[in-house]
Design a protein around this motif. Structure first.
Motif, PDB file in Angstrom:
ATOM      1  N   GLY A  92      -0.634   7.485  -6.500  1.00  0.00           N
ATOM      2  CA  GLY A  92      -2.005   7.686  -5.216  1.00  0.00           C
ATOM      3  C   GLY A  92      -2.850   8.575  -6.483  1.00  0.00           C
TER       4      GLY A  92
ATOM      5  N   TYR B 133       0.452   4.028  -3.417  1.00  0.00           N
ATOM      6  CA  TYR B 133       0.150   5.758  -2.297  1.00  0.00           C
ATOM      7  C   TYR B 133       0.839   6.816  -3.071  1.00  0.00           C
TER       8      TYR B 133
ATOM      9  N   SER C 166      -8.085   0.935  -4.163  1.00  0.00           N
ATOM     10  CA  SER C 166      -7.612   0.774  -2.809  1.00  0.00           C
ATOM     11  C   SER C 166      -8.511  -0.279  -1.769  1.00  0.00           C
ATOM     12  N   ARG C 167     -10.168   0.645  -2.321  1.00  0.00           N
ATOM     13  CA  ARG C 167     -10.945  -0.060  -1.481  1.00  0.00           C
ATOM     14  C   ARG C 167     -10.600  -1.820  -2.156  1.00  0.00           C
TER      15      ARG C 167
ATOM     16  N   TYR D 197       0.512  -0.666  -0.189  1.00  0.00           N
ATOM     17  CA  TYR D 197      -0.109   0.146   0.280  1.00  0.00           C
ATOM     18  C   TYR D 197       0.295   1.114   0.048  1.00  0.00           C
TER      19      TYR D 197
ATOM     20  N   PHE E 110      -7.615   4.911  -7.917  1.00  0.00           N
ATOM     21  CA  PHE E 110      -6.600   4.771  -6.490  1.00  0.00           C
ATOM     22  C   PHE E 110      -7.756   4.540  -5.990  1.00  0.00           C
ATOM     23  N   GLU E 111      -8.834   5.560  -5.450  1.00  0.00           N
ATOM     24  CA  GLU E 111      -9.548   5.428  -3.795  1.00  0.00           C
ATOM     25  C   GLU E 111     -10.323   3.851  -4.592  1.00  0.00           C
TER      26      GLU E 111
ATOM     27  N   PHE F 290      -8.035  -3.148  -2.755  1.00  0.00           N
ATOM     28  CA  PHE F 290      -6.942  -3.961  -2.178  1.00  0.00           C
ATOM     29  C   PHE F 290      -7.277  -4.268  -0.607  1.00  0.00           C
TER      30      PHE F 290
END
Length: 197
Positions: A155, A151, A164-165, A147, A160-161, A167
């Motif tokens: 990022g 990022y 990330s979720r 992570y 990306f968001e 991930f």
């Protein structure tokens, strides 16, 4: 017991992977890349932790090697200082160090009633917990490293968001789908870090 394998590093110029390997090897390749007059920003990461590494790459090869030697010497000195710290009460020759532990009276009562007493029982409980949690700890550290890299390098990428979720939800298929449009070298290095879990 053998020595741990050397730490691995990966260097990028912009979103292009330049090199992976031991620190000196990667740093020299990044410096060589810069020497060709390239202008993309350089990023260097420690693979195990995902932490960025700052090195003076713009100087000469000799300056870089001297900087790396100083960095290794500082790390070695810090380790020696840590090892030489005077131990407190306990059995230092056996590696036993006394520290304070706060427990409720009922916990102390139970510990003192165990064969070998409180100290032996606490040591056994700690060893058992370490063994049981080893895989989970390794997976957590790998996720944190992946992570940090994601990022730092992605990022500001589209998706990306959502990536990330996916991930953190461990939705591998969705994560892979969301990072597919990202630059190939960033995407492949991220997959490598995630696969270490």
């Amino acid at each position: 017991m053998g020595e741990a394998p050397p730490r691995q590093y990966t260097g990028f110029a912009g979103h292009r992977r330049i090199a992976s390997g031991e620190l000196t090897e990667v740093a020299l390749k990044l410096q060589e890349w810069l020497g060709r007059g390239e202008s993309a920003p350089i990023s260097l990461f420690e693979d195990e932790t995902g932490n960025p590494v700052d090195l003076p790459l713009r100087g000469t090869r000799e300056e870089l090697l001297a900087s790396l030697a100083r960095k290794r010497a500082r790390a070695s000195e810090a380790q020696e200082v840590e090892e030489a710290r005077k131990p407190g009460p306990g059995r230092p020759k056996l590696g036993v160090v006394s520290r304070e532990v706060s427990l409720l009276p009922r916990h102390w009562e139970w510990l003192n009633g165990q064969p070998g007493g409180a100290s032996v029982t606490l040591r056994k409980l700690v060893e058992e917990a370490k063994r049981a949690g080893q895989g989970a700890d390794r997976a957590r550290r790998s996720r944190e490293a992946a992570y940090k890299f994601m990022y730092a390098m992605a990022g500001d990428f589209p998706g990306f968001e959502e990536a990330s979720r996916a991930f953190f939800a461990k939705d591998v298929e969705r994560f892979d789908q969301l990072i597919q449009p990202w630059p190939e070298d960033v995407r492949e290095h991220l997959r490598k870090l995630v696969a270490r879990e």
